[in-house]
Design a protein around this motif. Structure first.
Motif, mmCIF file in Angstrom:
data_model
loop_
_atom_site.group_PDB
_atom_site.id
_atom_site.type_symbol
_atom_site.label_atom_id
_atom_site.label_comp_id
_atom_site.label_asym_id
_atom_site.label_seq_id
_atom_site.Cartn_x
_atom_site.Cartn_y
_atom_site.Cartn_z
ATOM 1 N N GLY A 132 33.683 -44.342 43.333
ATOM 2 C CA GLY A 132 32.885 -43.231 43.510
ATOM 3 C C GLY A 132 33.685 -41.880 42.908
ATOM 4 O O GLY A 132 32.949 -41.536 41.870
ATOM 5 N N LEU A 133 34.768 -41.716 43.185
ATOM 6 C CA LEU A 133 35.472 -40.669 42.648
ATOM 7 C C LEU A 133 35.524 -40.750 41.088
ATOM 8 O O LEU A 133 35.387 -39.764 40.241
ATOM 9 C CB LEU A 133 36.921 -40.641 43.232
ATOM 10 C CG LEU A 133 37.876 -39.264 43.018
ATOM 11 C CD1 LEU A 133 37.001 -38.158 43.120
ATOM 12 C CD2 LEU A 133 39.155 -39.298 43.219
ATOM 13 N N GLY A 136 32.066 -40.006 39.672
ATOM 14 C CA GLY A 136 31.491 -38.836 39.590
ATOM 15 C C GLY A 136 32.664 -37.746 38.616
ATOM 16 O O GLY A 136 31.953 -37.004 38.116
ATOM 17 N N GLN A 140 31.443 -35.783 35.223
ATOM 18 C CA GLN A 140 31.585 -34.122 34.868
ATOM 19 C C GLN A 140 32.328 -34.217 33.605
ATOM 20 O O GLN A 140 32.000 -33.057 32.957
ATOM 21 C CB GLN A 140 32.650 -33.705 36.256
ATOM 22 C CG GLN A 140 31.877 -33.618 37.272
ATOM 23 C CD GLN A 140 32.640 -32.838 38.582
ATOM 24 O OE1 GLN A 140 33.133 -31.943 38.528
ATOM 25 N NE2 GLN A 140 32.808 -33.454 39.651
ATOM 26 N N VAL B 129 37.032 -32.847 42.564
ATOM 27 C CA VAL B 129 37.325 -33.974 43.490
ATOM 28 C C VAL B 129 36.070 -34.326 44.379
ATOM 29 O O VAL B 129 35.536 -35.318 44.534
ATOM 30 C CB VAL B 129 38.611 -33.948 44.137
ATOM 31 C CG1 VAL B 129 38.653 -35.213 45.233
ATOM 32 C CG2 VAL B 129 39.818 -34.223 43.151
ATOM 33 N N LEU B 131 33.128 -32.991 44.524
ATOM 34 C CA LEU B 131 31.770 -32.942 44.037
ATOM 35 C C LEU B 131 31.673 -34.454 43.448
ATOM 36 O O LEU B 131 30.764 -35.289 43.482
ATOM 37 C CB LEU B 131 31.800 -32.203 43.158
ATOM 38 C CG LEU B 131 30.300 -32.013 42.591
ATOM 39 C CD1 LEU B 131 29.026 -31.583 43.340
ATOM 40 C CD2 LEU B 131 30.324 -30.642 41.423
ATOM 41 N N GLY B 132 32.672 -34.805 42.832
ATOM 42 C CA GLY B 132 32.908 -36.264 41.969
ATOM 43 C C GLY B 132 32.651 -37.362 42.853
ATOM 44 O O GLY B 132 31.936 -38.230 42.848
ATOM 45 N N LEU B 133 33.407 -37.195 44.051
ATOM 46 C CA LEU B 133 33.290 -38.229 45.173
ATOM 47 C C LEU B 133 32.107 -38.406 45.747
ATOM 48 O O LEU B 133 31.441 -39.404 46.065
ATOM 49 C CB LEU B 133 34.358 -38.063 46.197
ATOM 50 C CG LEU B 133 34.389 -39.102 47.396
ATOM 51 C CD1 LEU B 133 34.711 -40.630 46.616
ATOM 52 C CD2 LEU B 133 35.285 -38.837 48.453
ATOM 53 N N ASP B 135 29.175 -37.444 44.465
ATOM 54 C CA ASP B 135 28.095 -37.711 43.304
ATOM 55 C C ASP B 135 28.162 -39.382 43.175
ATOM 56 O O ASP B 135 27.277 -40.325 43.315
ATOM 57 C CB ASP B 135 28.475 -37.368 42.066
ATOM 58 C CG ASP B 135 27.671 -35.823 41.772
ATOM 59 O OD1 ASP B 135 26.693 -35.611 42.422
ATOM 60 O OD2 ASP B 135 27.829 -35.262 40.704
ATOM 61 N N GLY B 136 29.480 -40.059 43.210
ATOM 62 C CA GLY B 136 29.554 -41.047 42.872
ATOM 63 C C GLY B 136 29.245 -42.251 44.065
ATOM 64 O O GLY B 136 28.426 -43.057 43.779
ATOM 65 N N VAL B 137 29.762 -41.756 45.268
ATOM 66 C CA VAL B 137 29.056 -42.595 46.374
ATOM 67 C C VAL B 137 27.691 -42.507 46.511
ATOM 68 O O VAL B 137 26.899 -43.391 47.022
ATOM 69 C CB VAL B 137 30.012 -42.069 47.845
ATOM 70 C CG1 VAL B 137 29.558 -42.610 48.958
ATOM 71 C CG2 VAL B 137 31.423 -42.472 47.422
#
Lengths: 167, 167
Positions: A132-133, A136, A140, B129, B131-133, B135-137
């Motif tokens: 996920g990280l 994501g 970006q 970090v 936001l990335g996690l 989004d990804g999950v």
């Protein structure tokens, strides 16, 4: 199909000989970029050595570098996701792919836990966090290369996942 | 445009009166789902109270729940991303949106650091970090609801981000 045959400078007949429809092209494109991503991760891990923590760092760096060095990987992922939102067969292919990636990353986690490098975690869930990280943050990077660079992203992802897995 | 006017049961003339083209519809759809997501996060944070750690937990839960409760949010994001890959104006809109989200999450981090709840981190990078996690999950939840449920995802994201920000 018409647009693809024009861009590829082949006749529509030839294109249809290899690909039945747009879906078949998308599936082949996804396979090609996944092979590319796999090869990049494997090469980085071959250089990093067999240690689980080093292999995780190599996975992080190689995945994030694709956002810059092989932008087409993420273009294909995003195009595939858009198409699969209204196509169950494509969605099943993607779900299989993600299950496989979580299993591969899970095996790495399990190895690190066994050797005492990582704390005990449920490997598949930890794999969902890592995947996920990476997804994501790679998005970006793909969407807005001005926001931060790959080296910075690699550093903060390694820090975040290092803390997540620290004993 | 033809397909949208048919699905919406309005004439193409009416549709063109409100939206110049497909891009204008996509931008409006993105605005609508962002407002929805914002409202859900704000409502969850109003219930959680003003404490930074509690507001972060509320952000995590509300964001991940949309993957199940408001699937259209992620469908619109993914469609928008697919379209913007070959449209600079859409890409600029998305980049602005992500900058704004990193700034909002960064303010939350800064508040928690000031109060001693979080360790000192560079707020915008920590926001990338988080936001990335999320989004990804959320993508994994949207793509394959069988893999794990929202409660599980909320738990492992809160654990990962709790460890990331712990003093």
């Amino acid at each position: 199909m018409k647009k693809v045959s024009r861009e590829a400078r082949v006749s529509q007949g030839i294109l249809h000989y290899y690909f039945a429809d747009k879906r078949a092209i998308l599936v082949a494109a996804l396979g090609a970029v996944m092979d590319d991503l796999d090869a990049r991760v494997r090469a980085a891990q071959a250089r990093s050595g067999p240690d689980a923590a080093a292999r995780l760092r190599a996975l992080i760096e190689a995945s994030l570098r694709t956002a810059l060095e092989a932008r087409e990987v993420w273009v294909v992922f995003v195009e595939f996701w858009g198409e699969m939102m209204h196509d169950d067969r494509l969605r099943a292919i993607n779900a299989g792919l993600y299950t496989r990636m979580r299993r591969l990353i899970g095996a790495l986690i399990r190895q690190g836990t066994r050797r005492g490098q990582f704390r005990p975690v449920e490997p598949t869930r930890a794999a969902a966090v890592i995947l996920g990280l990476l997804d994501g943050v790679a998005l970006q990077l793909t969407f807005d290369p001005e926001a931060f660079d790959v080296a910075t992203a690699t550093r903060f992802c390694q820090e975040a996942l290092g803390r997540y897995l620290a004993r």
